[in-house]
Design a protein around this motif. Structure first.
Motif, PDB file in Angstrom:
ATOM      1  N   ALA A   1       0.785  -1.268  -0.028  1.00  0.00           N
ATOM      2  CA  ALA A   1      -0.092  -0.080   0.046  1.00  0.00           C
ATOM      3  C   ALA A   1       0.906   1.292  -0.010  1.00  0.00           C
ATOM      4  O   ALA A   1       0.433   2.370  -0.653  1.00  0.00           O
ATOM      5  CB  ALA A   1      -0.848  -0.063   1.139  1.00  0.00           C
ATOM      6  N   ASN A   2       2.054   0.989   0.878  1.00  0.00           N
ATOM      7  CA  ASN A   2       2.878   2.477   0.863  1.00  0.00           C
ATOM      8  C   ASN A   2       3.592   2.842  -0.486  1.00  0.00           C
ATOM      9  O   ASN A   2       4.082   4.031  -0.592  1.00  0.00           O
ATOM     10  CB  ASN A   2       3.940   1.964   1.768  1.00  0.00           C
ATOM     11  N   VAL A   3       3.363   1.946  -1.515  1.00  0.00           N
ATOM     12  CA  VAL A   3       3.893   2.315  -2.880  1.00  0.00           C
ATOM     13  C   VAL A   3       3.349   3.472  -3.351  1.00  0.00           C
ATOM     14  O   VAL A   3       3.718   4.294  -4.266  1.00  0.00           O
ATOM     15  CB  VAL A   3       4.290   1.066  -3.800  1.00  0.00           C
ATOM     16  N   ASP A   4       1.994   3.481  -2.915  1.00  0.00           N
ATOM     17  CA  ASP A   4       1.040   4.500  -3.742  1.00  0.00           C
ATOM     18  C   ASP A   4       0.859   5.885  -2.786  1.00  0.00           C
ATOM     19  O   ASP A   4       0.602   5.538  -1.686  1.00  0.00           O
ATOM     20  CB  ASP A   4      -0.526   3.835  -3.648  1.00  0.00           C
ATOM     21  N   HIS A   5       1.116   6.872  -3.378  1.00  0.00           N
ATOM     22  CA  HIS A   5       1.428   8.216  -2.456  1.00  0.00           C
ATOM     23  C   HIS A   5       0.011   8.771  -2.309  1.00  0.00           C
ATOM     24  O   HIS A   5      -0.414   9.667  -1.704  1.00  0.00           O
ATOM     25  CB  HIS A   5       2.047   9.232  -3.041  1.00  0.00           C
ATOM     26  N   ALA A  25      -3.708   9.205  -1.029  1.00  0.00           N
ATOM     27  CA  ALA A  25      -4.343   8.598   0.349  1.00  0.00           C
ATOM     28  C   ALA A  25      -5.624   7.624   0.328  1.00  0.00           C
ATOM     29  O   ALA A  25      -5.397   6.683   0.757  1.00  0.00           O
ATOM     30  CB  ALA A  25      -4.813   9.723   0.793  1.00  0.00           C
ATOM     31  N   ILE A  26      -6.229   7.828  -0.838  1.00  0.00           N
ATOM     32  CA  ILE A  26      -7.360   7.185  -1.086  1.00  0.00           C
ATOM     33  C   ILE A  26      -6.930   5.556  -1.646  1.00  0.00           C
ATOM     34  O   ILE A  26      -7.381   4.727  -1.215  1.00  0.00           O
ATOM     35  CB  ILE A  26      -8.695   7.442  -1.776  1.00  0.00           C
ATOM     36  N   SER A  27      -6.221   5.760  -2.627  1.00  0.00           N
ATOM     37  CA  SER A  27      -5.668   4.505  -3.449  1.00  0.00           C
ATOM     38  C   SER A  27      -4.694   3.584  -2.388  1.00  0.00           C
ATOM     39  O   SER A  27      -5.007   2.426  -2.546  1.00  0.00           O
ATOM     40  CB  SER A  27      -4.830   4.889  -4.530  1.00  0.00           C
ATOM     41  N   ARG A  28      -4.161   4.367  -1.375  1.00  0.00           N
ATOM     42  CA  ARG A  28      -3.302   3.733  -0.386  1.00  0.00           C
ATOM     43  C   ARG A  28      -4.315   2.739   0.387  1.00  0.00           C
ATOM     44  O   ARG A  28      -3.967   1.617   0.937  1.00  0.00           O
ATOM     45  CB  ARG A  28      -2.524   4.710   0.315  1.00  0.00           C
ATOM     46  N   LEU A  29      -5.520   3.405   0.814  1.00  0.00           N
ATOM     47  CA  LEU A  29      -6.022   2.602   1.688  1.00  0.00           C
ATOM     48  C   LEU A  29      -6.846   1.545   0.984  1.00  0.00           C
ATOM     49  O   LEU A  29      -7.025   0.378   1.544  1.00  0.00           O
ATOM     50  CB  LEU A  29      -7.272   3.764   2.404  1.00  0.00           C
ATOM     51  N   LYS A  43      -5.665  -0.211  -1.490  1.00  0.00           N
ATOM     52  CA  LYS A  43      -4.772  -1.145  -1.711  1.00  0.00           C
ATOM     53  C   LYS A  43      -4.588  -2.201  -0.300  1.00  0.00           C
ATOM     54  O   LYS A  43      -4.489  -3.152  -0.399  1.00  0.00           O
ATOM     55  CB  LYS A  43      -3.396  -0.722  -2.200  1.00  0.00           C
ATOM     56  N   ALA A  44      -4.496  -1.240   0.861  1.00  0.00           N
ATOM     57  CA  ALA A  44      -4.355  -1.864   2.009  1.00  0.00           C
ATOM     58  C   ALA A  44      -5.448  -2.938   2.290  1.00  0.00           C
ATOM     59  O   ALA A  44      -5.442  -4.031   2.630  1.00  0.00           O
ATOM     60  CB  ALA A  44      -4.386  -0.908   2.935  1.00  0.00           C
ATOM     61  N   ILE A  45      -6.830  -2.494   2.154  1.00  0.00           N
ATOM     62  CA  ILE A  45      -7.887  -3.105   2.404  1.00  0.00           C
ATOM     63  C   ILE A  45      -8.030  -4.553   1.458  1.00  0.00           C
ATOM     64  O   ILE A  45      -8.449  -5.684   1.985  1.00  0.00           O
ATOM     65  CB  ILE A  45      -9.127  -2.298   2.381  1.00  0.00           C
ATOM     66  N   LEU A  46      -7.622  -4.252  -0.019  1.00  0.00           N
ATOM     67  CA  LEU A  46      -7.770  -5.224  -0.923  1.00  0.00           C
ATOM     68  C   LEU A  46      -6.775  -6.304  -0.589  1.00  0.00           C
ATOM     69  O   LEU A  46      -7.101  -7.478  -0.503  1.00  0.00           O
ATOM     70  CB  LEU A  46      -7.547  -4.645  -2.111  1.00  0.00           C
TER      71      LEU A  46
END
Length: 205
Positions: free
Chosen positions: A84-88, A90-94, A96-99
Motif C-alpha cells: 500500500a505504501n507504494v501509492d502516494h 491517500a485514498i488509493s493507499r487505503l 490497496k491496503a484493504i484489498l
C-alpha cells in the motif's frame, strides 16, 4: 548450563536463519492442521532438519507457536503495508491496503484457519494474547494513518479517525468470522464487495 549455551547459539546469523526456517515450517503446518495435532517431529520433517535442531532453537512448542505468529505478522506487513505504501494517493493507499488484507486474511482459507486457532489460544494464554494484541495495535495504527492522510488531503471529512478505523476493522473481522459458516461470504467474488463496503465506511464517516 548446557541448555543455555545451546540457546545462545540461536542468536548467531546461522542460528537465526534456522529459527526462521523452523518458524516458517510451523506456520505452514499450523495453517493446514489443528495446532494441537502438529508435533515437533512434523515441524522438523517439514523444515528438513532433525528433531534435535528444534530443541536447539526453541524451548517449547509454545515458543514455536509465538514465532509462527511472527511469521504471519511479518507476512501481513510485507503484503499489506509495503504494498500500500507504494501509492502516494491517500485514498488509493487505503484501498490497496484493504484489498491486499482481504485477499490474505479473509479469503485465504489457510490464513483464516491459522488466525482462528490463534484467537482460540489467546483466550487462555496471556502470552499469545499479548502477541496478537501488539500486532493488532500495529494494524490499527497503520489503518488510522491511512484515514488521517485522507482527512488531511481534504478528500473526505473524517472527524474521528480512530472510530473510523475501528469500524473498518470490525467489517474485516466480521467477514473473516462469517466466512467460516457461510461459504458464499468467503468466495473470491465477494472481495470487491468487502473492499467497497470498507471504503464507504471510511469515506462517509
Amino acid at each position: 548450563m548446557k541448555a543455555d549455551k545451546t540457546h545462545l547459539r540461536s542468536t548467531t546469523p546461522k542460528g537465526k536463519a534456522m529459527r526462521k526456517r523452523l518458524a516458517e515450517a510451523a506456520y505452514i503446518l499450523f495453517s493446514e492442521n489443528p495446532i494441537a495435532d502438529v508435533t515437533l517431529d512434523m515441524v522438523a520433517e517439514k523444515a528438513a532438519v532433525t528433531k534435535g535442531s528444534i530443541y536447539c532453537h526453541y524451548k517449547s512448542k509454545k515458543e514455536l507457536i509465538l514465532e509462527a505468529c511472527q511469521v504471519y505478522y511479518q507476512r501481513w506487513e510485507r503484503l499489506v503495508v509495503d504494498y500500500a505504501n507504494v501509492d502516494h494517493d491517500a485514498i488509493s493507499r487505503l484501498r490497496k491496503a484493504i484489498l491486499s488484507a482481504s485477499e490474505m486474511c479473509l479469503f485465504d482459507d489457510r490464513n483464516r484457519f491459522f488466525t482462528a486457532q490463534v484467537f482460540a489460544l489467546a483466550i487462555k494464554d496471556a502470552d499469545v494474547r499479548e502477541s496478537w494484541a501488539a500486532f493488532y495495535r500495529r494494524v490499527h495504527a497503520f489503518y488510522q494513518s491511512c484515514i488521517e492522510a485522507i482527512a488531511a488531503s481534504g478528500a473526505a471529512i473524517i472527524t474521528n479517525p480512530k472510530a473510523t478505523t475501528d469500524r473498518i476493522l470490525a467489517i474485516l473481522e466480521g467477514v473473516k468470522q462469517q466466512a467460516f459458516f457461510d461459504a458464499t461470504i468467503g468466495a473470491a467474488s465477494q472481495i470487491g464487495l468487502v473492499v467497497e463496503s470498507a471504503m464507504k465506511t471510511a469515506l462517509e464517516s
